[in-house]
Design a protein around this motif. Structure first.
Motif, PDB file in Angstrom:
ATOM      1  N   ILE A 176      49.006   3.660   6.225  1.00 37.70           N
ATOM      2  CA  ILE A 176      47.999   4.016   7.274  1.00 37.70           C
ATOM      3  C   ILE A 176      47.280   2.717   7.277  1.00 37.70           C
ATOM      4  N   ALA A 177      46.794   2.228   6.182  1.00 34.72           N
ATOM      5  CA  ALA A 177      45.442   0.766   6.493  1.00 34.72           C
ATOM      6  C   ALA A 177      46.250   0.187   6.870  1.00 34.72           C
ATOM      7  N   ILE A 190      47.410  -0.693  10.244  1.00 41.88           N
ATOM      8  CA  ILE A 190      46.772  -0.940  11.389  1.00 41.88           C
ATOM      9  C   ILE A 190      45.510  -1.986  11.585  1.00 41.88           C
ATOM     10  N   CYS A 191      44.955  -2.308  10.446  1.00 40.22           N
ATOM     11  CA  CYS A 191      43.329  -3.043   9.466  1.00 40.22           C
ATOM     12  C   CYS A 191      44.734  -4.239   9.593  1.00 40.22           C
ATOM     13  N   ALA A 212      45.229  -5.515  13.551  1.00 44.49           N
ATOM     14  CA  ALA A 212      43.572  -5.380  14.192  1.00 44.49           C
ATOM     15  C   ALA A 212      42.496  -6.989  13.821  1.00 44.49           C
ATOM     16  N   GLY A 270      44.013   3.094  -2.875  1.00 43.32           N
ATOM     17  CA  GLY A 270      42.239   3.386  -1.959  1.00 43.32           C
ATOM     18  C   GLY A 270      41.915   2.150  -2.370  1.00 43.32           C
ATOM     19  N   MET A 271      42.275   1.248  -3.309  1.00 40.13           N
ATOM     20  CA  MET A 271      41.546  -0.033  -3.165  1.00 40.13           C
ATOM     21  C   MET A 271      42.153  -0.946  -2.103  1.00 40.13           C
ATOM     22  N   ALA A 301      43.775  -0.437   0.540  1.00 44.11           N
ATOM     23  CA  ALA A 301      43.375   0.225   1.802  1.00 44.11           C
ATOM     24  C   ALA A 301      41.469  -0.703   2.172  1.00 44.11           C
ATOM     25  N   THR A 302      40.210   0.334   1.234  1.00 43.22           N
ATOM     26  CA  THR A 302      39.385  -0.491   1.623  1.00 43.22           C
ATOM     27  C   THR A 302      39.379  -1.637   1.647  1.00 43.22           C
ATOM     28  N   SER A 308      41.177  -4.007   3.256  1.00 44.76           N
ATOM     29  CA  SER A 308      41.929  -4.440   4.447  1.00 44.76           C
ATOM     30  C   SER A 308      40.637  -3.606   5.373  1.00 44.76           C
ATOM     31  N   GLY A 309      40.089  -2.936   4.937  1.00 47.84           N
ATOM     32  CA  GLY A 309      38.413  -2.361   6.034  1.00 47.84           C
ATOM     33  C   GLY A 309      38.129  -3.539   6.103  1.00 47.84           C
ATOM     34  N   LEU A 333      38.269  -6.321   7.766  1.00 47.52           N
ATOM     35  CA  LEU A 333      37.862  -5.558   8.952  1.00 47.52           C
ATOM     36  C   LEU A 333      37.653  -5.761   9.966  1.00 47.52           C
ATOM     37  N   CYS A 358      35.576  -8.420  12.578  1.00 49.20           N
ATOM     38  CA  CYS A 358      34.867  -7.451  13.985  1.00 49.20           C
ATOM     39  C   CYS A 358      32.949  -7.968  14.350  1.00 49.20           C
TER      40      CYS A 358
END
Lengths: 310, 405
Positions: free
Chosen positions: A224-225, A228-229, A232, A280-281, A283-284, A286-287, A290, A294
């Motif tokens: 999922i990450a 999108i990330c 984006a 988890g890391m 995904a983190t 990539s966040g 992002l 932003c």
């Protein structure tokens, strides 16, 4: 850190993480621009009932039945969403919410009711995957890369993920014009003879393949990450679609490498003895990329909004 | 005792104080979820609540770590819920901010927040697994919910919080209805649309947080989405939509919790979601207003009506009829015998159809009847549209025309 131990324990998980991230980020670019970003989310939820049913039918947790089951579930979900949207004239977000929660609930219930004690199949595994376990037992060092015997012992996920990543890259390359035009201007695409609905469906199928293959290797959080990330963040870097895709591949790669390293070695830097979840890391990370995009990326505003105070 | 007996006991709250309290708590949770979800759904933001619910995980984990480090058990439910509310609120604000301040659309913001917060939560969970203090076992139950082994104090917390959330939905129903129904009008009456929107999502957040223990964070969003979508099939009115959604949510929560307590190994959250889905399915198929069966029936009746009318006109003009559906429609209505010859009733109905056709043609030619004629669909009997006086007038005009020719 870069010696034999690295090759044996970290090289393959890292490569698989990179390939999975890229495979998801590629179709993610188009999903993002088509405002279908959450299709990836929905698909990765319904993978669970798919693999549970595949397990109940075949009695094994080998890769192919799982992948076929997951792909079938993804297709069923997409059809159901479409049916509910049309039959009930329900907004697509809500229709999606109905379908993926229900299928996920059915998957959990089936899983709890069936005897899976003999095999490694549980909800946590479906969510987090087990990237750290995909180690290369037969490796003795970098020289193993040229040792046919050792190479035969590579985790099968690596080859599968590589094939899927290459396949998705080819998909994007071959259908580049169709994807780009039908994404930006469906009416124009239609008028020059592009079958926009077929292109849209092909994109969903490609998404499902990426989700299912990546899920098998790394669990659904990364899926999922990565849908999108990275796309984006890339979207905030440039106005050109081609450059956006390249940026997203770069961001996906950096997330996978940095995430894996931080999860595996990061706790050690703080004197903690155990590693944390690599999925988890990643995904983190990539966040975080992002978030930085932003706040600072050159194309972060909507056109015309740049003058506004932020 | 059979499973069925246990289920009856659970449904009638006879299965012990603890499970009765859980069932009531789940019902209140469903009530609040359906009610709050109705507004979320009407504002077309169903999936924002998915971001909120996934964003609770790092909060739960952080609260646990903080409480464990401070020397507590780490599993104190109000503390965990407070932690989850904080990160969920941060997630919600980030979604709002990204959708407003960057060029990314809301769905991208939702997906980013839900996956990243969830990923962070998983990282923190693996940190907790390595901690020696704080009784970490059971924290995973927040993913999928679990009522087995729930403490009575926890059941109290959930029942009370559920009641408060349901009460909040009731108190705020007026401004929220206005905004959901007509945001521009709401602005002119002095309602702050943005604030109300946030209030709606804060309600969703409250439902999410108190639902963590029973339904779990992955599925709680179903309680906010499925009941309102199901309720939408039964009504076109906002007030009844909210009531029906709340009712369906309550039934799902109550029955789901009862089933889960009656059968060992049946997880609560998924059962509640599946009950809600059954209600949705029944609504989708059977609702007389927008249900699929009703729509199919209307479509079928409409086709019959068209075929009957075309068949009668063909009869009146003495044309041969080949279409099977037309033939069977005429036979069924008693307008035609099996051998294809019109019955007496058929001949008179055909004559009437032809006459009405002429009347309509005249009415449209004259344009005397304006908008009424514009509504003409060829199927409604002319007597249902025009007054007897108007029909008589048409007949006089037709008679004059016939004399003239």
């Amino acid at each position: 850190m870069m010696g034999a131990e690295f090759v044996q324990l970290s090289l393959t998980p890292m490569l698989i993480g990179i390939l999975a991230s890229i495979a998801c980020a590629l179709p993610g670019n188009f999903l993002l621009l088509r405002r279908q970003a959450l299709i990836g989310d929905a698909i990765s939820h319904v993978v669970l009932p798919g693999i549970v049913v595949a397990f109940l039918v075949t009695g094994t947790v080998t890769a192919w039945p799982m992948m076929i089951g997951a792909a079938a579930a993804a297709i069923v979900a997409v059809l159901l969403i479409e049916a509910i949207r049309r039959l009930g004239r329900i907004e697509s977000g809500a229709a999606m919410g109905v379908v993926f929660t229900t299928l996920f609930a059915a998957g959990v219930l089936l899983l709890e009711q069936s005897d899976t004690s003999s095999v490694h199949l549980d909800v946590e595994h479906a969510l987090y995957g087990n990237l750290e376990s995909l180690i290369w037992f037969d490796a003795t060092g970098w020289s193993s890369l040229f040792d046919a015997e050792a190479l035969a012992g590579l985790p099968p996920q690596l080859a599968r993920m590589a094939i899927v990543a290459v396949g998705l890259a080819l998909f994007v390359l071959v259908l580049w014009k169709e994807l780009a035009i039908s994404t930006f201007d469906g009416v124009f695409a239609h008028s020059i003879g592009i079958r926009t609905r077929a292109v849209g469906f092909a994109l969903v199928v490609a998404t499902a393949i990426a989700a299912v293959a990546a899920f098998d290797a790394v669990g659904s959080i990364i899926v999922i990450a990565m849908f999108i990330c990275p796309p984006a963040a890339a979207r905030l870097m440039t106005d050109s679609l081609a450059r956006q895709v390249w940026w997203s591949v770069g961001f996906a790669t950096v997330s996978a490498i940095l995430g894996y390293v931080l999860a595996g070695y990061g706790p050690g830097w703080f004197g903690l003895p155990h590693s944390v979840s690599a999925a988890g890391m990643i995904a983190t990370v990539s966040g975080i990329i992002l978030a930085v995009a932003c706040l600072a990326a050159p194309r972060r505003h909507r056109s015309g909004q740049a003058a506004e105070t932020v | 005792m059979t499973g069925f007996d246990r289920l009856i006991d659970a449904l009638t709250l006879q299965a012990g104080y603890n499970s009765a309290l859980v069932a009531i708590g789940a019902a209140l949770l469903g009530l609040a979820g359906g009610g709050a979800g109705a507004f979320v759904f009407l504002r077309k933001r169903a999936l924002v609540s998915d971001a909120i619910s996934h964003a609770t995980l790092p909060g739960v984990a952080l609260a646990f770590i903080v409480m464990a480090v401070l020397g507590g058990t780490g599993r104190w439910l109000p503390g965990l819920l407070a932690g989850s509310a904080i990160t969920a609120a941060i997630g919600l604000l980030i979604v709002e901010w990204m959708a407003r301040r960057t060029r990314l659309s809301e769905d991208a913001a939702i997906g980013a927040v839900l996956s990243v917060f969830f990923g962070l939560g998983v990282v923190l969970l693996t940190v907790i697994q390595t901690m020696t203090s704080g009784q970490q076992a059971g924290l995973g139950s927040f993913l999928l919910g679990s009522t087995a082994g729930m403490l009575i104090s926890e059941a109290y917390v959930i029942a009370i919080a559920g009641a408060i959330a349901a009460g909040l939905v009731f108190l705020m129903r007026r401004p929220m209805t206005l905004v959901a129904f007509d945001p521009e009008f709401a602005t002119t009456t002095g309602v702050d649309v943005r604030r109300t929107d946030i209030a709606i999502l804060v309600l969703a957040l409250i439902v999410t947080v108190i639902g963590l223990k029973i339904v779990g964070l992955i599925l709680i969003v179903a309680l906010l989405i499925i009941p309102p979508v199901a309720a939408r099939f039964w009504t076109d009115r906002v007030a009844s939509l909210i009531l029906i959604a709340a009712g369906m949510g309550a039934v799902s929560g109550y029955v789901g919790a009862a089933i889960s307590s009656a059968f060992a190994g049946v997880p609560t959250g998924p059962v509640i979601v599946l009950i809600a889905f059954v209600l949705f399915l029944v609504s989708l198929l059977a609702s007389p207003l927008r249900g699929a069966l009703a729509a199919a029936l209307r479509q079928w009746r409409f086709r019959r009506l068209v075929h009957q009318r075309q068949g009668l006109l063909a009869l009146a003009r003495g044309e041969a009829i080949y279409d099977r559906l037309t033939l069977s429609t005429l036979r069924r209505a008693g307008y035609m015998r099996r051998d294809g010859v019109a019955t007496l009733a058929g001949r008179s109905a055909a004559a009437k159809a032809l006459k009405d056709e002429a009347r309509w043609a005249e009415a449209m030619r004259g344009e005397a009847d304006g908008p009424v004629v514009a509504d003409y669909d060829g199927l409604t009997p002319i007597e249902d549209v025009l007054t007897p006086d108007q029909i008589a007038d048409l007949d006089r005009r037709l008679a004059r025309l016939e004399v003239a020719t």
